[in-house]
Write a protein that holds these residues in place. Structure first.
Motif: not given
Length: 177
Positions: A137-159
């Motif tokens: 689900h697109f909305n879940s994926v976007i929320d999840w990626l935001e949590v990874l980046e903002v809260q967990k400090g994991i960056t998205i290198e390629q997508i």
């Protein structure tokens, strides 16, 4: 060459004049008064003009309307992307989040919390992880990626996100700790 064209033109003209349809039409037209003949000529010109207009103007008008509809759709999509651009920016410095722990465990735990099933994952170098999601689900994926980046400090290198059906996407990404 010009002589051949003239001869061909004469032959076609003779064949048309010999046809019964032409003969009956010519007899009908000749029987009309000069005033009626003028009216028939004027109406014929109007019919020909109407046909020309309908064959040229209507298709171009339809193409313009289709283009306007497509433009409106693209502008709406662009506006949505613009509104959600902050979700994909590298905002680690602003959030102050620093990565701690195993990238696989953090990605897996946060995915489970958002009801996202990782289809496949593999290590990418020493601090990265390549992931695959199918029909998420697109909305879940976007929320999840935001949590990874903002809260967990994991960056998205390629997508790469591909729409599968309304609301569902396939995702391929490389995440770095």
């Amino acid at each position: 060459m010009a002589e051949t064209i003239e001869r061909l033109k004469d032959q076609v003209g003779q064949q048309i004049q010999a046809s019964s349809l032409y003969q009956s039409g010519h007899a009908w037209f000749s029987a009309l008064t000069s005033r009626d003949q003028s009216m028939v000529k004027a109406l014929s010109i109007l019919v020909v003009l109407a046909l020309i207009i309908s064959w040229t103007w209507q298709p171009s008008d339809k193409a313009v309307k289709n283009s306007q509809t497509r433009l409106a759709s693209e502008l709406k999509f662009h506006q949505k992307m613009k509104e959600n651009a902050h979700l994909f920016s590298s905002g680690n410095a602003a959030s102050g989040a620093a990565f701690k722990g195993s990238i696989l465990s953090v990605v897996n735990n946060t995915a489970k919390a958002k009801n996202i099933a990782l289809k496949r994952f593999e290590p990418e170098g020493t601090t990265g992880l390549r992931i695959w999601l199918d029909q998420a689900h697109f909305n879940s994926v976007i929320d999840w990626l935001e949590v990874l980046e903002v809260q967990k400090g994991i960056t998205i290198e390629q997508i790469s996100i591909d729409k599968v059906s309304p609301g569902l996407v396939n995702l391929r990404a490389v995440l770095k700790a």
